[in-house]
Design a protein around this motif. Sequence first.
Motif, PDB file in Angstrom:
ATOM      1  N   GLU A 135      -7.032  -6.477  -9.613  1.00 20.44           N
ATOM      2  CA  GLU A 135      -8.374  -6.010  -9.241  1.00 20.44           C
ATOM      3  C   GLU A 135      -8.314  -4.643  -9.198  1.00 20.44           C
ATOM      4  O   GLU A 135      -7.465  -3.602  -8.901  1.00 20.44           O
ATOM      5  CB  GLU A 135      -8.648  -6.412  -7.840  1.00 20.44           C
ATOM      6  N   HIS A 194       0.772  -1.082  -0.121  1.00 23.62           N
ATOM      7  CA  HIS A 194      -0.281  -0.007   0.079  1.00 23.62           C
ATOM      8  C   HIS A 194       0.939   1.303  -0.107  1.00 23.62           C
ATOM      9  O   HIS A 194       0.478   2.185  -0.315  1.00 23.62           O
ATOM     10  CB  HIS A 194      -0.868   0.027   1.254  1.00 23.62           C
ATOM     11  N   SER A 239      -9.510  -0.705  -8.614  1.00 22.10           N
ATOM     12  CA  SER A 239      -9.970  -0.285  -7.488  1.00 22.10           C
ATOM     13  C   SER A 239     -11.360   0.359  -7.544  1.00 22.10           C
ATOM     14  O   SER A 239     -12.040   0.651  -8.730  1.00 22.10           O
ATOM     15  CB  SER A 239      -8.867   1.020  -6.902  1.00 22.10           C
ATOM     16  N   ARG A 258     -12.542   3.286  -7.058  1.00 20.41           N
ATOM     17  CA  ARG A 258     -12.465   4.581  -8.055  1.00 20.41           C
ATOM     18  C   ARG A 258     -12.500   4.448  -9.496  1.00 20.41           C
ATOM     19  O   ARG A 258     -13.146   5.114  -9.987  1.00 20.41           O
ATOM     20  CB  ARG A 258     -11.253   5.334  -7.227  1.00 20.41           C
TER      21      ARG A 258
END
Length: 164
Positions: A149, A111, A151, A153
Amino acid sequence: MKCSRCSIDVPQGRIDMGYTICVECSTEEKVSCHTIYPHKTGGYIQVVSKEASDNLNRLDRRGTSVKSSKHYKPFIIEEKSEPKRIIRSKKCNKVYTDYDVALEGTLNFFHEWGYEPTLKYLRGLNSSGQIPLMTRVKIQDIVTDMYLEPSPRALVRKFNKEIA
């Protein structure tokens, strides 16, 4: 028909070929052959005299001479006098980082730094002996799935483009 030298019956096959002498009295030399290989396969046979065949087989590395052996270096196997060692399996005594701890640390790293640095980070953990290979593979699969994957958004942007 009888042989002109020894008076033995000459076979009909020899008479048909024009011979009047039997095989025993004949002075003609037997013919032989030499195999020629212009490339790996597809060899052909050249009919030559017995003397020429022997000479060609002696010179040719692929010669098919039965009487003469190739002159290779002798192959000698020397037996070792050392006794055989008994190999005992050892139990693995390495202590690895717990899977959950490694997963949490890797996800935090992902992250903060992204996909490529996280893979390098995982390789470093594995090569330094902190995590085993199977743990690295499992965590790497999880990180790759997260990377691939979209997001939430990105999904919203894609949905808004399709409507507009």
